[in-house]
Design an enzyme around this catalytic site. Structure first.
Site, short mmCIF file in Angstrom:
data_model
loop_
_atom_site.label_atom_id
_atom_site.label_comp_id
_atom_site.label_asym_id
_atom_site.label_seq_id
_atom_site.Cartn_x
_atom_site.Cartn_y
_atom_site.Cartn_z
N TYR A 52 1.07 -20.96 -31.32
CA TYR A 52 -0.14 -21.05 -32.15
C TYR A 52 -0.26 -22.47 -32.65
O TYR A 52 0.73 -23.03 -33.15
CB TYR A 52 -0.05 -20.08 -33.32
CG TYR A 52 -1.23 -20.12 -34.27
CD1 TYR A 52 -1.11 -20.69 -35.53
CD2 TYR A 52 -2.47 -19.61 -33.90
CE1 TYR A 52 -2.19 -20.74 -36.40
CE2 TYR A 52 -3.55 -19.65 -34.76
CZ TYR A 52 -3.41 -20.21 -36.01
OH TYR A 52 -4.48 -20.26 -36.88
N ASP B 83 3.79 -30.05 -31.39
CA ASP B 83 3.14 -29.54 -32.60
C ASP B 83 4.26 -29.25 -33.61
O ASP B 83 4.91 -28.21 -33.54
CB ASP B 83 2.32 -28.28 -32.29
CG ASP B 83 1.67 -27.72 -33.53
OD1 ASP B 83 0.84 -26.81 -33.41
OD2 ASP B 83 1.99 -28.19 -34.65
N LYS C 235 1.80 -28.62 -43.53
CA LYS C 235 2.74 -27.88 -44.38
C LYS C 235 3.62 -28.77 -45.26
O LYS C 235 3.18 -29.26 -46.29
CB LYS C 235 3.56 -26.94 -43.48
CG LYS C 235 2.65 -25.91 -42.76
CD LYS C 235 3.42 -24.97 -41.88
CE LYS C 235 2.51 -24.17 -40.98
NZ LYS C 235 1.96 -22.98 -41.61
P1 KE4 Z 1 -3.12 -24.76 -40.54
O1 KE4 Z 1 -4.49 -25.10 -39.99
O2 KE4 Z 1 -2.97 -23.29 -40.87
O3 KE4 Z 1 -2.70 -25.68 -41.68
O4 KE4 Z 1 -2.05 -25.08 -39.37
C1 KE4 Z 1 -2.23 -24.49 -38.12
C2 KE4 Z 1 -0.91 -24.47 -37.39
C3 KE4 Z 1 -0.70 -25.40 -36.39
N1 KE4 Z 1 0.47 -25.44 -35.71
C4 KE4 Z 1 1.47 -24.58 -36.00
C5 KE4 Z 1 2.75 -24.65 -35.23
C6 KE4 Z 1 1.29 -23.61 -37.02
O5 KE4 Z 1 2.30 -22.73 -37.29
C7 KE4 Z 1 0.09 -23.55 -37.73
C8 KE4 Z 1 -0.18 -22.52 -38.80
N2 KE4 Z 1 0.85 -21.61 -39.08
C9 KE4 Z 1 0.47 -20.29 -39.57
C10 KE4 Z 1 1.74 -19.47 -39.78
N3 KE4 Z 1 2.27 -19.05 -38.54
C11 KE4 Z 1 -0.36 -20.38 -40.81
C12 KE4 Z 1 -0.52 -19.08 -41.57
C13 KE4 Z 1 -1.94 -18.61 -41.58
O6 KE4 Z 1 -2.63 -18.76 -40.55
O7 KE4 Z 1 -2.35 -18.07 -42.64
#
Ligand code: KE4
Length: 437
Positions: free
Chosen positions: A142, A237, A265
């Site tokens: 993801y 990533d 994060k």
């Molecule tokens: P954000 O756009 O949510 O800040 O980041 C996206 C993203 C990009 N790359 C990786 C490897 C990620 O894990 C994420 C987002 N992680 C999820 C948890 N698995 C966010 C939680 C959510 O979507 O509420």
């Protein structure tokens, strides 16, 4: 009706699904989501006053624990000087310099406001630099919700059981090719099928959105070799792994250097921050220097930079924090594995450093297909068992368990005891499809 339930009923009237991010809705695990009122250290307290030992840590940012005094103080002090200027400030330069010094692949970096934005921008820079259109991603990984990445994606997309999303134009998805994690052959076949057309391979160096799947020996270095040979860019990533596996992230931990990488994060310490960076000659395609446009009203926001800088400086100046959280992770996985073995639970434990996952499957988990053999209903019963005991794990089988510097050994022993109790109830028999409340 409790306060969380009341808030959820109100939220559902004005927010799709009652949440601002799908995985928070508890749809995969049953029950009603908890609305959190406050958090400190390794604990969160919900709107009804129930306190939980937190193993989500806001999905990764809270490696120091919630409400670290130095981070909070930095954010408050910055806020008192102004929330946003729409012009550059010193903290942005300090953040960029810190990241460039810390991360092997980064010679230039651009701040954005989320991991999604970081990935979206890195992909555009890769396409602009190479003049190629296709991107390779891995099933179950993801990378946020930008259109090209919502193809066989992990996290909340996978949790919903449908690994793609409506609303993504076929033309867009057509340029996204998918390979299997830990399977270099599947990547080679795509380069053979689309010679000279692949701009980049993007990968979570530790996959943490199909549960946690660690890279097998040679996988990341193999991707590096293929991309170098094919003149495609390798993008790590590191939104989850960045500044988590160590101060140099997964690329430092595994000794493989990508051409671009993304962050989120931890670099915001809970404030909305993302970043992408890499080799100077690649990043120089980004406007206003180059022709790849990317912008953001709140990029490099002074309050967010202050919070992120405070956290990163603590991590930089106290490397023992990584020893602590990584050792706690090793202890958790080893002890959980012993209990699974002793009780014959049909489960597997995976992870590295402070990232772990308990899969409800008897199979070894090395990719999307094996992760999908998990019994998500057994996981749902496990999740509710934990929540009833004041332990907050991620509300999906396909997420990670995050440890922080605020966790103590007794916290690990507490979750181990609760897991052992669950295994002993026999509720986790594969296919024992109990009703979700
Ligand atoms: P954000 O756009 O949510 O800040 O980041 C996206 C993203 C990009 N790359 C990786 C490897 C990620 O894990 C994420 C987002 N992680 C999820 C948890 N698995 C966010 C939680 C959510 O979507 O509420």
């Amino acid at each position: 009706m409790g306060r969380s339930e009341e808030l959820f009923e109100r939220a559902k009237k004005v927010i799709p699904g009652g949440v601002n991010s799908p995985v928070r809705a508890f749809q995969a695990v049953g029950g009603k989501p908890r609305f959190i009122a406050c958090a400190g250290g390794a604990k969160m307290t919900d709107a009804d006053g129930n306190t939980y030992l937190d193993f989500v840590g806001s999905w990764g940012p809270m490696i120091l624990g919630h409400s670290h005094p130095a981070v909070t103080e930095a954010a408050v002090k910055a806020a008192e000087r102004g929330l946003s200027f729409g012009a550059s400030c010193e903290a942005e330069v300090e953040m960029a310099e810190l990241i460039c010094r810390a991360v092997p692949s980064v010679e230039m970096v651009r701040m954005v406001n989320s991991g999604t934005e970081a990935v979206m921008s890195a992909l555009r820079a890769a396409r602009g630099y190479t003049g190629r259109d296709k991107i390779v991603k891995f099933e179950g990984c993801y990378h946020g919700h930008c259109d090209p990445m919502l193809v066989k994606a992990g996290s909340g997309v996978m949790t919903g059981g449908v690994p793609d999303s409506a609303g993504v134009p076929k033309g867009c998805a057509a340029d996204t090719l998918t390979a299997a994690y830990n399977d270099l052959g599947s990547v080679e076949r795509l380069f053979a099928e689309f010679p000279g057309q692949i701009a980049a391979v993007i990968v979570e160096p530790v996959a943490a959105n199909m549960g946690v799947v660690v890279p097998e020996e040679g996988f990341l270095s193999g991707l590096r070799s293929i991309c170098t040979r094919e003149r495609a860019l390798l993008i790590f990533d590191e939104v989850i792994t960045g500044f988590r596996l160590g101060f140099a992230g997964a690329q430092g931990y595994y000794g493989v250097t990508p051409d671009l990488c993304t962050f989120g994060k931890i670099i915001g310490a809970g404030m909305p921050v993302g970043a992408y960076g890499g080799r100077r000659e690649v990043m120089e395609v980004v406007a206003p220097l180059g022709r790849v446009y990317q912008a953001g009203t709140l990029s490099g926001n002074p309050v967010a930079m202050a919070a992120g800088l405070a956290a990163l400086r603590i991590l930089r100046d106290h490397p023992d924090i990584y020893d602590k959280v990584n050792r706690l992770g090793d202890f958790f996985r080893a002890e959980l594995g012993k209990r699974i073995e002793r009780l014959g639970a049909p489960c597997r434990v995976t992870g590295v450093g402070s990232l772990s996952c308990l899969f409800f499957t008897g199979e070894p988990v090395r990719d999307y297909a094996s992760a999908k053999t998990s019994d998500t209903e057994a996981f749902g019963r496990y999740f509710r068992h934990m929540l009833d005991r004041g332990i907050y794990v991620a509300p999906s089988q396909f997420e990670a368990l995050f440890l922080s510097a605020a966790h103590k050994k007794e916290d690990i022993e507490r979750i181990l005891a609760a897991a052992e109790e669950y295994f002993e109830t026999g509720n986790c028999e594969i296919g024992n499809c109990g009703n979700i409340r």
